[in-house]
Scaffold this motif. Structure first.
Motif, mmCIF file in Angstrom:
data_model
loop_
_atom_site.group_PDB
_atom_site.id
_atom_site.type_symbol
_atom_site.label_atom_id
_atom_site.label_comp_id
_atom_site.label_asym_id
_atom_site.label_seq_id
_atom_site.Cartn_x
_atom_site.Cartn_y
_atom_site.Cartn_z
ATOM 1 N N ARG A 178 0.820 -1.212 0.000
ATOM 2 C CA ARG A 178 0.000 0.000 0.000
ATOM 3 C C ARG A 178 0.852 1.258 0.000
ATOM 4 O O ARG A 178 0.479 2.261 -0.624
ATOM 5 N N LEU A 179 1.996 1.223 0.685
ATOM 6 C CA LEU A 179 2.910 2.377 0.648
ATOM 7 C C LEU A 179 3.433 2.601 -0.764
ATOM 8 O O LEU A 179 3.483 3.730 -1.254
ATOM 9 N N PHE A 180 3.854 1.520 -1.423
ATOM 10 C CA PHE A 180 4.321 1.650 -2.806
ATOM 11 C C PHE A 180 3.206 2.182 -3.705
ATOM 12 O O PHE A 180 3.444 3.043 -4.565
ATOM 13 N N ASP A 181 1.985 1.696 -3.522
ATOM 14 C CA ASP A 181 0.864 2.159 -4.350
ATOM 15 C C ASP A 181 0.562 3.637 -4.104
ATOM 16 O O ASP A 181 0.323 4.392 -5.060
ATOM 17 N N ARG A 182 0.597 4.064 -2.842
ATOM 18 C CA ARG A 182 0.400 5.487 -2.535
ATOM 19 C C ARG A 182 1.479 6.335 -3.193
ATOM 20 O O ARG A 182 1.215 7.428 -3.698
ATOM 21 N N CYS A 183 2.688 5.810 -3.166
ATOM 22 C CA CYS A 183 3.816 6.517 -3.757
ATOM 23 C C CYS A 183 3.597 6.707 -5.259
ATOM 24 O O CYS A 183 3.795 7.792 -5.798
ATOM 25 N N LEU A 184 3.181 5.648 -5.936
ATOM 26 C CA LEU A 184 2.944 5.738 -7.379
ATOM 27 C C LEU A 184 1.795 6.690 -7.700
ATOM 28 O O LEU A 184 1.808 7.362 -8.728
ATOM 29 N N LEU A 185 0.806 6.762 -6.833
ATOM 30 C CA LEU A 185 -0.301 7.693 -7.051
ATOM 31 C C LEU A 185 0.125 9.142 -6.835
ATOM 32 O O LEU A 185 -0.355 10.041 -7.511
ATOM 33 N N ALA A 186 1.024 9.383 -5.892
ATOM 34 C CA ALA A 186 1.401 10.749 -5.541
ATOM 35 C C ALA A 186 2.425 11.356 -6.500
ATOM 36 O O ALA A 186 2.409 12.561 -6.736
ATOM 37 N N LEU A 187 3.298 10.521 -7.043
ATOM 38 C CA LEU A 187 4.383 11.041 -7.874
ATOM 39 C C LEU A 187 3.953 11.196 -9.326
ATOM 40 O O LEU A 187 3.120 10.435 -9.820
ATOM 41 N N PRO A 188 4.561 12.143 -10.022
ATOM 42 C CA PRO A 188 4.283 12.263 -11.455
ATOM 43 C C PRO A 188 4.845 11.055 -12.224
ATOM 44 O O PRO A 188 5.785 10.397 -11.772
ATOM 45 N N ALA A 189 4.261 10.770 -13.359
ATOM 46 C CA ALA A 189 4.636 9.586 -14.139
ATOM 47 C C ALA A 189 6.110 9.595 -14.546
ATOM 48 O O ALA A 189 6.698 8.524 -14.734
ATOM 49 N N THR A 190 6.711 10.755 -14.645
ATOM 50 C CA THR A 190 8.118 10.821 -15.034
ATOM 51 C C THR A 190 9.046 10.252 -13.964
ATOM 52 O O THR A 190 10.183 9.924 -14.255
ATOM 53 N N GLN A 191 8.565 10.126 -12.735
ATOM 54 C CA GLN A 191 9.396 9.606 -11.647
ATOM 55 C C GLN A 191 9.021 8.182 -11.253
ATOM 56 O O GLN A 191 9.579 7.638 -10.310
ATOM 57 N N HIS A 192 8.102 7.575 -11.993
ATOM 58 C CA HIS A 192 7.658 6.229 -11.629
ATOM 59 C C HIS A 192 8.740 5.176 -11.781
ATOM 60 O O HIS A 192 8.736 4.182 -11.050
ATOM 61 N N GLN A 193 9.684 5.343 -12.691
ATOM 62 C CA GLN A 193 10.713 4.314 -12.887
ATOM 63 C C GLN A 193 11.534 4.095 -11.618
ATOM 64 O O GLN A 193 11.876 2.969 -11.285
#
Length: 197
Positions: free
Chosen positions: A85-100
């Motif tokens: 859930r922490l990883f999922d929250r992180c992916l939701l909060a960050l812009p797509a350019t930082q997802h890698q």
């Protein structure tokens, strides 16, 4: 300065080091090392500090990865659901350019093996430094399955949840890798196929 990245980073690093007893190479003072547990007041206070920080500084992947690494290392239950859930929250909060930056760490944690694109000396543009979760894996501190060195189908066998809170159910591993392949990097289909075999 509630939105100051540097102040928050230094404060969170200090709180994490005092609780986990890792002070960057030198042996920490045994009086500063605390026994961490989910119910421990200082552990909860550190988690609360991370949450307060993320209210203002939620666009910094370094803070998110520090938070995830802290929970993996310090929470004795280390519930796979909480970390996921922490990883999922992180992916939701960050812009797509930082997802890698996040996906590399997420795949390393969920499969308990180094992602194929990070193994060896092959580093693509922007992937030349390992993040904190991959570094924990390299040091053998990511969990019981990390020391097995297995990849592919043996990864699913090593991550079955045996009640100690450290294992990741195989369904979760497949779900996360499938999500990675379908929504972020279709070229990683081979990793998904290896996990399915």
């Amino acid at each position: 300065l509630p939105g100051s990245y540097k102040l928050w980073w230094d404060y969170l690093r200090f709180r994490s080091e005092v609780l986990t007893g890792s002070s960057g190479g030198s042996n920490p003072n045994p009086d500063q090392r605390l026994a961490s547990s989910s119910s421990h007041r200082r552990y909860r206070a550190t988690v609360s500090a991370y949450e307060r920080c993320l209210v203002r500084c939620n666009k910094y992947p370094r803070i998110w990865l520090s938070y995830v690494t802290y929970v993996i290392r310090s929470d004795p239950t280390c519930s796979a659901t909480n970390v996921r859930r922490l990883f999922d929250r992180c992916l939701l909060a960050l812009p797509a350019t930082q997802h890698q930056k996040i996906w590399d760490e997420y795949i390393c944690w969920v499969t308990r093996s180094m992602p194929p694109w990070l193994e060896g000396g092959n580093s693509n543009v922007g992937r030349d430094m390992l993040g904190p979760v991959c570094t924990l894996y390299r040091k053998g501190k990511l969990g019981d399955a990390a020391g097995s060195g297995g990849g592919g189908s043996s990864t699913l066998n090593n991550t079955a949840d045996d009640g100690d809170g450290d294992g990741i159910p195989p369904e979760t591993v497949l779900r996360v890798v499938r999500r990675y392949v379908h929504s972020f990097d279709p070229s990683a289909r081979e990793l998904l196929a290896d996990l399915c075999l």
